[in-house]
Design an enzyme around this catalytic site. Structure first.
Site, PDB file in Angstrom:
ATOM      1  N   LYS A 165       0.858  -1.191   0.000  1.00  0.00           N
ATOM      2  CA  LYS A 165       0.000   0.000   0.000  1.00  0.00           C
ATOM      3  C   LYS A 165       0.882   1.225   0.000  1.00  0.00           C
ATOM      4  O   LYS A 165       1.998   1.195   0.515  1.00  0.00           O
ATOM      5  CB  LYS A 165      -0.875   0.026   1.255  1.00  0.00           C
ATOM      6  CG  LYS A 165      -2.098   0.892   1.100  1.00  0.00           C
ATOM      7  CD  LYS A 165      -3.129   0.142   0.299  1.00  0.00           C
ATOM      8  CE  LYS A 165      -4.481   0.776   0.313  1.00  0.00           C
ATOM      9  NZ  LYS A 165      -5.500  -0.241   0.014  1.00  0.00           N
TER      10      LYS A 165
HETATM   11  N1  GLU Z   1      -7.359   0.091  -3.164  1.00  0.00           N
HETATM   12  C1  GLU Z   1      -8.101  -1.094  -3.436  1.00  0.00           C
HETATM   13  C2  GLU Z   1      -8.120  -2.005  -2.219  1.00  0.00           C
HETATM   14  O1  GLU Z   1      -7.916  -1.584  -1.116  1.00  0.00           O
HETATM   15  C3  GLU Z   1      -7.663  -1.792  -4.713  1.00  0.00           C
HETATM   16  C4  GLU Z   1      -6.251  -2.251  -4.725  1.00  0.00           C
HETATM   17  C5  GLU Z   1      -5.776  -2.756  -6.071  1.00  0.00           C
HETATM   18  O2  GLU Z   1      -6.573  -2.859  -6.977  1.00  0.00           O
HETATM   19  O3  GLU Z   1      -4.590  -3.009  -6.165  1.00  0.00           O
HETATM   20  O4  GLU Z   1      -8.426  -3.173  -2.327  1.00  0.00           O
END
Ligand code: GLU
Length: 418
Positions: free
Chosen positions: A105
């Site tokens: 993240k």
């Molecule tokens: N931000 C989204 C999540 O928390 C998508 C992450 C992604 O598609 O890599 O799942």
């Protein structure tokens, strides 16, 4: 209330689920530590000529089952512990739905509502350059998250491609269609939340047309969740954004609310329709409803309000909306919680489809995307529900058990270097 550290949630849940699986500490200890953490400072030239420095993070939690994967958020409260927790949740989420990714993240501590679009673009590009050494189509693949979107990913892919000297669409997902985005990606998280809700209602013998639903947050996840669950026949009685909540016992006109919010700058506090009352975000969580769908930020349901929640079912569209303490209280009350790492996995699942299409230079039809998403979500849901029933554990513990079992098995097969 002192600031809750969401990473404490991660440690507690991992320990609990690994214990229930009967794993030795040596088989799961690594999942409590991120593989790599990068902290960066991004100087940005502001429109008035001044320079501001924004701090950001990319935390790579695990690459055991595939390249690191996870979104990037822009938020004033973003800090190291939040990004660490969000990165870990991505690892478990990808394992639950069985897609070949690890978890990561990113986040920048910034209130984007205070920046012009040009300033946000410069910040995005500088942050991309700062994390460029550790991201890449086969290494770590960012995507949108809170306050970022397809537009942000467009700047990211352009910056990364410029640095590398070649067009690299697979470095990010959630891109606009013209840049190699996938049909169905924008609504994918909300569609997954709808599928999880539909499946759990079937198990609980609760007919969808009889349900009253409250949705906290009307960003990407909340608005598509509200729209699609409304289309299934449930009544959405309240929704909220940062400004306030709106409530109508008889049901809100969701397409009208979404249309209103699609105008930039429109906030729910100025939304007016007959029968619609304004309420606070805290009141919204405590409404008399059948289903509560938190789609905003972490720690919204905590020990301060959990005992007062009236919903019988909570489906977590957001990441980490319920604290460990609140989880225990809800379990004691008999509230069923479909956990984030299952309920909101639709987004990363369609991100995976987008990445596969990019690597193969082809484009799938919307029907293909949606039907593949449906089958992955349904089989993950079934697997988790079975463990929930078999082991008489919460669905959260069951989802973590599913994920940790897969991760521990992968580690066993790979062994530990050196
Ligand atoms: N931000 C989204 C999540 O928390 C998508 C992450 C992604 O598609 O890599 O799942």
């Amino acid at each position: 209330m002192s600031k809750h550290n969401p990473y404490d949630n991660v440690i507690a849940t991992v320990r609990d689920a690994a214990g229930k699986l009967g794993l030795k500490e040596s088989e799961y200890i690594e999942f409590m530590y991120p593989e790599r953490e990068l902290k960066v400072s991004c100087p940005v030239r502001m429109d008035d000529g001044s320079v501001k420095v924004f701090e950001g993070y990319r935390v790579q939690h695990s690459s055991l089952r595939g390249p690191f994967k996870g979104g990037i958020r822009f938020h004033p409260d973003t800090d190291e512990n939040e990004v660490k927790a969000l990165a870990a949740w991505m690892t478990f989420k990808c394992a639950v739905v069985g897609i070949p990714y690890g978890g990561a993240k990113g986040g920048v501590t910034v209130d984007p509502s205070q920046l012009s679009e040009a300033e946000i673009e410069r910040l995005t590009r500088r942050f991309t350059a700062a994390i460029a050494p550790i991201i890449g189509p086969d290494a770590d693949i960012p995507a949108p998250d809170v306050n970022t979107s397809g537009k942000t990913m467009g700047w990211l892919v352009d910056t990364y491609s410029a640095i590398k000297g070649k067009w690299s669409p697979g470095v990010t997902t959630g891109k606009p269609l013209e840049l190699g985005g996938s049909l169905g990606r924008t609504e994918a998280t909300g569609r997954g939340v709808m599928i999880a809700t539909r499946e759990v209602l079937k198990k609980l013998n609760m007919p969808v047309e009889k349900q009253r639903v409250v949705v906290q947050g009307m960003g990407n996840v909340g608005s598509f969740s509200a729209k699609l669950i409304n289309e299934l026949g449930a009544k959405i009685i309240a929704v909220s954004d940062v400004s306030c909540g709106i409530y109508n016992e008889a049901g809100l006109d969701i397409p009208d609310v979404i249309k209103y919010l699609s105008t930039k700058g429109n906030l729910l506090k100025n939304y007016q329709q007959s029968g619609v009352k304004q309420i606070s975000n805290e009141e919204l969580l405590l409404l008399d409803t059948d289903i509560l769908i938190p789609c905003a930020l972490e720690n919204q349901i905590n020990e301060g309000n959990a005992a007062k929640i009236k919903a019988k079912l909570i489906v977590e569209g957001a990441n980490g909306p319920t604290t460990v303490e609140a989880d225990k209280i809800l379990e004691g009350m008999g509230v069923i919680v479909v956990p984030d790492i299952l309920a909101n996995a639709g987004g990363v699942t369609v991100s995976y489809f987008e990445w596969v299409q990019n690597l193969m230079f082809l484009k799938w039809e919307l029907e293909e995307v949606n039907s593949k998403l449906n089958s992955i979500m349904c089989s993950a849901f079934e697997a988790v529900y079975e463990i929930h029933e078999q082991h008489k554990v919460s669905m959260r513990t069951a989802a973590y058990m599913t994920a940790i079992k897969k991760l521990a098995e992968t580690r066993k097969l790979r062994g530990i270097f050196p």
